[in-house]
Design an enzyme around this catalytic site. Structure first.
Site, PDB file in Angstrom:
ATOM      1  N   LYS A   1       0.851  -1.188   0.000  1.00  0.00           N
ATOM      2  CA  LYS A   1       0.000   0.000   0.000  1.00  0.00           C
ATOM      3  C   LYS A   1       0.880   1.229   0.000  1.00  0.00           C
ATOM      4  O   LYS A   1       1.991   1.209   0.533  1.00  0.00           O
ATOM      5  CB  LYS A   1      -0.870   0.027   1.262  1.00  0.00           C
TER       6      LYS A   1
HETATM    7  N1  GLU Z   1      -7.076   0.382  -3.478  1.00  0.00           N
HETATM    8  C1  GLU Z   1      -7.865  -0.769  -3.757  1.00  0.00           C
HETATM    9  C2  GLU Z   1      -7.913  -1.682  -2.546  1.00  0.00           C
HETATM   10  O1  GLU Z   1      -7.763  -1.241  -1.442  1.00  0.00           O
HETATM   11  C3  GLU Z   1      -7.423  -1.473  -5.020  1.00  0.00           C
HETATM   12  C4  GLU Z   1      -6.053  -2.037  -4.995  1.00  0.00           C
HETATM   13  C5  GLU Z   1      -5.589  -2.586  -6.332  1.00  0.00           C
HETATM   14  O2  GLU Z   1      -6.365  -2.615  -7.258  1.00  0.00           O
HETATM   15  O3  GLU Z   1      -4.423  -2.982  -6.403  1.00  0.00           O
HETATM   16  O4  GLU Z   1      -8.206  -2.837  -2.651  1.00  0.00           O
END
Ligand code: GLU
Length: 461
Positions: free
Chosen positions: A92
């Site tokens: 993240k």
């Molecule tokens: N930000 C989204 C999540 O928390 C998508 C992450 C992604 O597609 O890699 O799942």
């Protein structure tokens, strides 16, 4: 919550710890010259688990971003990907910024500079770490990031796969924008097919006529509410936003309200008789399904006791705190956990990444072939019936639907639906099948931690 699940597993203490901790967090501080002076920004990219690579997870732009938050969300990505079988580890990123405080050109400079810092350390890379949109970011930012990567790796033929959630004409995939909200809808449909689960929540019937309150009409909340209303017949009785909430037992028009927010910056003034200034109280209103689709920690020790919804689906990441989770479980509230409920986003990101690596749109090779085979059958049926003197005519509506081959959007939705069904069943089997598991969240952790552990064990770790 992780510990509660691990307590029910038979993992060696070393492996337990290996899975629990975050592998690495990179902090970058960089200056950008804007409005005549240098502004320094702080950003993070955290990698929780590299049992599979690339690692995957969004980048958020928010003033609430901190190392702790990014690490927790990276861990959640590990579990999310494992649960829906997207072949990634968890990561993240976050930039501590209020995106509303800057204009588009400034944001582009800031985003490109942040991306540069991460790219030069391989923290954005198609085979190692693939970001995506999250709170405060969207297609536009992903297009800037992809372009920045390609400027720095001019000969990487797979450059587009360095980030997902891109616009369709910059290497994106049909259905990615709606994907998380669509996934929430598919998750609810899966839940409503599970009679034992419904019994545990004290709910009956289907989604038709169910009263829904949604918190956050951003990308996720908007699509989830819109699809539930337009396609499943649910009634959106409440919408909670930054500046207050709207409540109407007869149902709210999601599309109209979304347009109002875009034009006026908030809900206030939309329909004054339905407007509640203290929006958070609406979380406690009577309804069948509560969808927190905004911030984390909104259901907490302060309000958990007063929540009346029998079913909560966590469209946001971490909307229910660990303390509130316990209170709600004891009250018999069923919570469809974030790692499953909002996994539609990363699932379609996976499809986008595969599309980028294969350099071809889904459906391009097979669509017309599928159509011509269907046409053969239809023509043959009609010929047979006229030979026998029946003169049956298939209805034009049936013919049109049956003859049409699947394009990329249909294929993406079908893949997402399949993913959500399979993941639901894997959780539900544990939830209903084990005497020591009383909730879906613990079941979800057991499934996903089990998969991560198996992957480490297979490598001999
Ligand atoms: N930000 C989204 C999540 O928390 C998508 C992450 C992604 O597609 O890699 O799942």
């Amino acid at each position: 919550m992780v510990n509660r699940a691990i307590g029910l597993m038979d993992l060696s203490p070393g492996l337990e710890e290996k899975i629990r901790v975050c592998n690495a967090t990179y902090t970058v501080r960089f200056g950008v010259r804007l409005r005549g002076q240098i502004h320094t920004f702080t950003g993070y990219r955290s990698v929780h688990s590299e049992h599979m690579e690339p690692v995957k997870g969004g980048i958020r732009f928010s003033m609430g971003v901190s190392q702790d938050e990014v690490e927790a969300l990276a861990a959640l990505m590990t579990y999310k990907c494992a649960l829906v079988e997207a072949p990634f580890g968890g990561s993240k990123g976050g930039l501590c910024i209020d995106p509303r405080a800057w204009d588009e050109h400034e944001l582009e400079q800031i985003t490109r500079r942040f991306a540069y810092e991460l790219i030069k350390r391989d923290l954005i890379n198609p085979s190692q770490n693939v970001p995506a949109p999250d709170m405060g970011t969207g297609e536009r930012e992903m297009a800037w990031i992809a372009d920045q990567y390609k400027r720095m790796h001019t000969t990487d033929i797979n450059g587009n796969a360095c980030v997902t959630g891109k616009p369709i004409n910059a290497g994106g995939i049909a259905g990615r924008v709606e994907a998380t909200g669509r996934g929430v809808q598919y998750a609810l449909r899966a839940f409503f097919r599970d009679q034992e689960g419904l019994k545990k929540a004290g709910i009956s019937g289907n989604l038709d006529g169910k009263r829904v309150i949604v918190q956050g009409l951003g990308n996720v909340g908007y699509h989830a509410a819109k699809f539930l209303r337009d396609e499943d017949g649910s009634i959106i009785t409440g919408i909670i936003e930054r500046d207050g909430a709207l409540f109407n037992p007869a149902g709210l028009d999601v599309e109209e309200i979304r347009t109002w927010i875009a034009e006026h910056g908030g809900l206030a003034g939309y329909a004054d008789s339905n407007f509640v200034k203290d929006g958070a109280v609406l979380l406690e209103e009577d309804c069948d399904i509560l969808i927190p689709a905004a911030l984390e920690g909104v259901i907490n020790l302060q309000n958990a006791d007063r929540i009346k919804a029998p079913l909560i689906i966590e469209a946001a990441n971490g909307p229910v705190t660990a303390g509130a989770d316990e209170i709600l479980r004891n009250k018999g509230v069923v919570m469809i956990p974030d790692m499953y409920a909002n996994a539609g986003g990363v699932t379609v990101s996976y499809f986008e990444w595969v599309k980028n690596l294969s350099h071809i749109r889904f459906g391009r090779m097979g669509r017309r072939q599928e159509e011509s085979r269907h046409e053969l059958i239809v023509n043959e049926l009609e010929r047979l019936s006229s030979d026998k003197g029946f003169n049956w005519e298939l209805s034009p509506d049936f013919k049109q639907k049956y003859l049409r081959g699947a394009g990329e959007l249909e294929l993406v939705r079908s893949g997402l639906d399949d993913t959500m069904r399979i993941a639901y069943d894997s959780m539900a089997n544990v939830w209903h099948g084990r005497d020591d598991v009383h909730d879906l969240r613990t079941a979800a952790y057991l499934v996903s931690i089990g998969k991560v552990a198996a992957s480490y064990q297979a490598k001999g770790l």
